[in-house]
Design an enzyme around this catalytic site. Structure first.
Site, PDB file in Angstrom:
ATOM      1  N   SER A  21       2.943   3.501  -1.975  1.00 48.78           N
ATOM      2  CA  SER A  21       1.771   2.733  -1.564  1.00 48.78           C
ATOM      3  C   SER A  21       2.043   1.244  -1.559  1.00 48.78           C
ATOM      4  O   SER A  21       1.166   0.449  -1.879  1.00 48.78           O
ATOM      5  CB  SER A  21       0.602   3.041  -2.499  1.00 48.78           C
ATOM      6  OG  SER A  21       0.982   2.752  -3.834  1.00 48.78           O
ATOM      7  N   CYS A  22       3.275   0.824  -1.238  1.00 49.81           N
ATOM      8  CA  CYS A  22       3.592  -0.606  -1.159  1.00 49.81           C
ATOM      9  C   CYS A  22       2.598  -1.287  -0.220  1.00 49.81           C
ATOM     10  O   CYS A  22       2.408  -0.845   0.909  1.00 49.81           O
ATOM     11  CB  CYS A  22       5.015  -0.808  -0.638  1.00 49.81           C
ATOM     12  SG  CYS A  22       6.271  -0.163  -1.758  1.00 49.81           S
TER      13      CYS A  22
END
Lengths: 193, 91
Positions: A103-104
């Site tokens: 989930s960068c």
């Protein structure tokens, strides 16, 4: 003894904070400041950066050259955070950001990611069927527009600089900033006036 | 240092089959051919950092892939991914 994984999370957190303080790694105050900073971050900050880039050619160049510096120039603290890269949408190319591994997300400038950004569905499909995903967001691009999917996997965070919508001639940066939504800076939507 | 335009192959390696590991190279790219877009600087190897091991600085690259070379039904025109030098080999 209760296995660590089954311990109540509030007690785990309190224990971890106490250990970090005891060992001189980070103080309770530093943790509180970082939490407050993260809570303050919102898509409005990215929106202000985009709007300024649309109205200030020098800032536009800085934003594309070094997103972190451009964020700092707007008063957003970037120290200790990953570098920020900015991808410019043009008449030729539309950019879409995804992190297929996890989930960068450019939290410093857009705040917490929307729930769907972390969903397995978005992560798997954005990279393979970007046009289909865009259509579900109501975004239909010209057939000839190239779609570049940027899979954010490592030490950078990526934000999209959308195209300034038609019909906004003469608008100031505040009016323009009010048009922008988080999806515009991820690339799932495009702003319109 | 790899220069922009260089063709590279992502190593066809599967460390996850050998034991616990932390990887920033997506499955769908293993063994695929790509083109270096530009260097992104150097960072400590996250595969070591994740296990609190000494982590050497590694060059990070933006590498572009042709989506239809990965999935015949792919819809986009280009996929660009950050990859560490240790995952790239001459093609």
């Amino acid at each position: 003894m209760t296995p660590l994984i089954e311990a109540p999370s509030d007690r785990l957190l309190a224990g971890l904070k106490a250990l970090l303080a005891d060992k001189g790694i980070v103080t309770a105050q530093e943790i509180a400041e970082r939490v407050a900073q993260t809570d303050r971050a919102s898509p409005a900050q990215g929106g202000r950066m985009v709007a300024r880039a649309w109205t200030d050619p020098e800032y536009h160049a800085l934003l594309l050259r070094d997103g972190a510096q451009a964020a700092e120039a707007m008063g957003i603290a970037m120290r200790g955070l990953p570098p920020l890269g900015v991808l410019e949408n043009t008449d030729e190319t539309h950019n879409l950001v995804v992190c297929t591994l996890c989930s960068c997300y450019p939290r410093a400038v857009l705040g917490y990611p929307p729930f769907w950004f972390k969903s397995p569905g978005y992560r798997a499909r954005a990279v393979r069927d970007p046009r289909g995903v865009l259509a579900e967001f109501g975004t239909v691009l010209p057939e000839a527009r190239r779609i570049r999917v940027v899979d954010s996997t490592a030490d950078y965070r990526w934000m999209v600089l959308p195209q300034r919508p038609a019909g906004t001639e003469g608008w100031d940066a505040d009016q323009l900033a009010a048009l922008l939504r988080e999806g515009d800076m991820i690339g799932v939507t495009v702003p319109s006036a | 240092m790899l220069s922009p335009g260089t063709t590279v192959r992502v190593r066809d390696d599967w460390p996850e089959a050998r034991g616990p590991c932390h990887i920033r190279t997506p499955h769908y790219l293993r063994g695929r051919l790509g083109t270096v877009v530009r260097p992104l600087g150097a960072f400590r190897n996250p595969e070591d950092l994740a296990f609190a091991r000494p982590a050497p600085m590694l060059a990070l690259y933006h590498v572009a892939f042709e989506p239809r070379s990965i999935w015949p039904d792919a819809g986009g025109d280009e996929i660009v991914v950050e990859l560490y030098e240790t995952w790239l080999e001459a093609a």
